[in-house]
Design a protein around this motif. Structure first.
Motif, PDB file in Angstrom:
ATOM      1  N   LYS A  29       1.133   4.219  -3.022  1.00 51.99           N
ATOM      2  CA  LYS A  29       0.249   5.648  -2.735  1.00 51.99           C
ATOM      3  C   LYS A  29       1.586   6.422  -2.538  1.00 51.99           C
ATOM      4  CE  LYS A  29      -0.722   8.803   1.666  1.00 51.99           C
ATOM      5  NZ  LYS A  29      -1.464   8.742   2.846  1.00 51.99           N
ATOM      6  N   GLY A  46       0.954  -1.349   0.307  1.00 53.38           N
ATOM      7  CA  GLY A  46      -0.322   0.161  -0.342  1.00 53.38           C
ATOM      8  C   GLY A  46       0.875   1.062  -0.213  1.00 53.38           C
ATOM      9  N   LEU A  93      -3.342  -0.455  -6.146  1.00 54.15           N
ATOM     10  CA  LEU A  93      -3.030  -1.862  -5.786  1.00 54.15           C
ATOM     11  C   LEU A  93      -4.690  -3.242  -5.247  1.00 54.15           C
ATOM     12  CD1 LEU A  93      -1.300  -3.690  -3.875  1.00 54.15           C
ATOM     13  CD2 LEU A  93      -1.793  -2.147  -2.042  1.00 54.15           C
ATOM     14  N   VAL A 110      -6.187  -0.417   5.019  1.00 55.96           N
ATOM     15  CA  VAL A 110      -4.949   0.389   4.226  1.00 55.96           C
ATOM     16  C   VAL A 110      -4.903   1.001   3.123  1.00 55.96           C
ATOM     17  CG1 VAL A 110      -2.425  -0.700   3.423  1.00 55.96           C
ATOM     18  CG2 VAL A 110      -3.508  -2.642   4.672  1.00 55.96           C
ATOM     19  N   GLU A 111      -4.014   2.396   3.691  1.00 51.62           N
ATOM     20  CA  GLU A 111      -3.719   3.131   2.404  1.00 51.62           C
ATOM     21  C   GLU A 111      -3.253   2.671   1.250  1.00 51.62           C
ATOM     22  OE1 GLU A 111      -3.570   7.107   3.443  1.00 51.62           O
ATOM     23  OE2 GLU A 111      -2.996   6.572   5.427  1.00 51.62           O
ATOM     24  N   GLY A 112      -3.818   3.284   0.324  1.00 52.01           N
ATOM     25  CA  GLY A 112      -3.219   2.820  -1.049  1.00 52.01           C
ATOM     26  C   GLY A 112      -3.863   1.358  -1.512  1.00 52.01           C
ATOM     27  N   VAL A 113      -4.258   0.282  -0.619  1.00 54.57           N
ATOM     28  CA  VAL A 113      -4.742  -0.587  -1.608  1.00 54.57           C
ATOM     29  C   VAL A 113      -6.691   0.391  -2.244  1.00 54.57           C
ATOM     30  CG1 VAL A 113      -6.812  -1.483  -1.150  1.00 54.57           C
ATOM     31  CG2 VAL A 113      -5.028  -1.728   0.196  1.00 54.57           C
ATOM     32  N   THR A 114      -6.992  -0.220  -3.713  1.00 56.65           N
ATOM     33  CA  THR A 114      -7.931   0.623  -4.835  1.00 56.65           C
ATOM     34  C   THR A 114      -9.185  -0.641  -5.400  1.00 56.65           C
ATOM     35  OG1 THR A 114      -6.697   0.139  -6.634  1.00 56.65           O
ATOM     36  CG2 THR A 114      -6.286   2.441  -5.484  1.00 56.65           C
ATOM     37  N   ARG A 123     -12.217   1.054  -3.745  1.00 55.01           N
ATOM     38  CA  ARG A 123     -12.081   2.164  -3.308  1.00 55.01           C
ATOM     39  C   ARG A 123     -13.241   3.384  -3.292  1.00 55.01           C
ATOM     40  NH1 ARG A 123      -9.401   3.886   1.656  1.00 55.01           N
ATOM     41  NH2 ARG A 123      -7.785   2.034   1.193  1.00 55.01           N
TER      42      ARG A 123
END
Length: 464
Positions: free
Chosen positions: A227, A223, A233, A261-265, A297
């Motif tokens: 980002k 992630g 991701l 989790v930041e970055g998971v799309t 997301r």
């Protein structure tokens, strides 16, 4: 040498066909339409004849099957069949005709989004994990083209990721960078992922859990990479589906993997694995095969998945995924199964399945010196390989097949895995005992072949 190889390949083909095509006395192939339609009684009798047990037939009810069937019990089966029957002719392509199906589909997506901690996200149901993954690849491709001007897209995929990513990339003309996994942890090598990212990268991939050995990639670290590089991701939770989200509640240690989790799309989740390790298919709590959810997301990203043709002669044509017409009965069956199971039902299923999986892994580690477990699988799959020079793991798999077990062979390294379902739970002790016997036989009386085939899916047989 070429003749020898051709001979062995020819024999392997015959062996595979023998396993895949119903055979035996009374089995007839029907290659053209009957001149007159048969009665329902004849049809049921003929189906029963196809299902006769024999050398090529595995009876999943005995619990000796790795994955494939996720049965939630006879009561759940009745619920699903009732839903299927009620909506057997429904088609969500025509929501004005079948509004109930549209409502149930939206609720399936909403329930999954909440399960994966993104209630404000967006999603679509598909025909299965492969379509969910292909849709995500297509979505990220079109998003990158529209927002970043990328015309030669590339994705970065772990070697342990599902083949559907390669399949989608082949369909959509996207370059794939396949990244090795750490031989000990079985997680994707993050340094190699970072090096593979370039200005044409549209998406990286992680699994929670992967199919080959049941391990989970470091989603938090992936992630951060996604980002930092402003790329997508996708987390493949098709196999983890309704097991991994309940690990924390079940008291098992787990790393974050979902939309927290930041970055998971995007996340793919197979609802047809809802409880057996999942929902009904045949072991535990599974719905009919052929239902999955691709989640995003936000709704803005999901719009890149849609296909819309406003100028078609037949009128405005729009569809959210590959399929046009879809069987609404599968959506109804999925919705019914989720309502029947509830959070408590999935939690109990998680506890029993993961408990059985960890018991197998622990026994192999502590009590079977000839084998070792690949990585530290957190959920419902255990893969094991040989560390003894005189034990061929393929031969062990062959012997297990003779004992009635239908396991999966994997490669790199050569290993065998079992995907535990609710049907497996009662026969764990039998599995361990048979495995020990199989090792002794493979060690003391080796055939020198090890013909167990690493077969996940295949092309149709002739005439099909």
């Amino acid at each position: 040498m070429r003749k020898k190889v051709e001979l062995e390949l020819g024999q392997a083909k015959l062996d595979i066909e023998k396993k895949l095509v119903p055979q035996g006395k009374g089995v007839t192939r029907h290659l053209s339409l009957p001149s007159t339609g048969h009665t329902s009684e004849w049809i049921l009798e003929e189906m029963a004849q196809m299902d006769v047990e024999g050398e090529s037939h595995t009876n999943w009810k005995h619990g000796k099957l790795s994955g494939a069937v996720y049965h939630g019990g006879d009561d759940l089966c009745k619920v699903i069949v009732s839903a299927f029957e009620r909506y057997c002719v429904s088609n969500p392509l025509h929501p004005d005709v079948f509004p109930a199906i549209r409502k149930m589909e939206a609720e399936i997506v909403a329930m999954c989004l909440r399960l994966y901690n993104n209630p404000d996200g967006a999603g679509v149901t598909t025909s299965g994990g492969t379509e969910s993954i292909i849709m995500s690849v297509k979505t990220h491709r079109d998003w990158a083209r529209a927002t970043k001007g990328i015309t030669e897209p590339e994705i970065v995929v772990p070697a342990s990721a599902h083949a559907a990513f390669d399949k989608g990339a082949a369909y959509l003309k996207i370059k794939v960078h396949t990244i090795p996994v750490d031989p000990v942890t079985r997680k994707v090598d993050l340094k190699h992922v970072s090096r593979a990212i370039n200005p044409n990268t549209i998406m990286i991939v992680g699994s929670a859990i992967n199919f080959p050995d049941g391990n989970q990639d470091d989603i938090i670290a992936l992630g951060k990479l996604a980002k930092r590089n402003k790329i997508g991701l996708h987390v493949d939770c098709c196999l983890g589906s309704f097991i991994v989200p309940f690990l924390e509640k079940a008291g098992y240690p787990t790393d974050l993997f979902d939309f927290r989790v930041e970055g998971v799309t995007a996340i793919s989740c197979d609802t047809h694995k809802l409880t057996g390790p999942y929902l009904y298919h045949a072991h535990s709590t599974h719905t009919y095969q052929g239902n999955s959810v691709i989640m995003y997301r936000n709704a803005e990203l999901r719009t890149y998945q849609y296909y819309v043709n406003p100028t078609w002669t037949g009128g405005v044509y729009a569809s959210p995924s590959i399929a046009g017409s879809r069987p609404g009965s599968l959506i109804a069956g999925t919705w019914a199964a989720m309502q029947y199971m509830g959070s408590d039902g999935y939690l109990e299923s998680c506890k029993s399945i993961v408990g059985a999986t960890r018991a197998i892994a622990k026994t192999i580690t502590t009590d079977i010196p000839e084998l070792y477990v690949l990585g530290n699988p957190p959920a419902s799959v255990v893969a094991f390989a040989s560390k003894h020079p005189q034990v061929n793991i393929r031969e062990v798999g062959d012997v297990m097949s003779k004992k009635g077990w239908h396991l999966n062979a994997i490669v790199q390294p050569a290993a065998v895995h079992i995907a535990v379902t609710r049907l497996t739970v009662p026969v764990v002790d039998e599995f361990i005992a048979d495995l020990k016997d199989a090792i002794r036989e493979a060690r003391t009386n080796p055939s020198g072949k090890g013909t167990m085939v690493a077969l996940y899916a295949c092309l149709p047989v002739e005439g099909g």
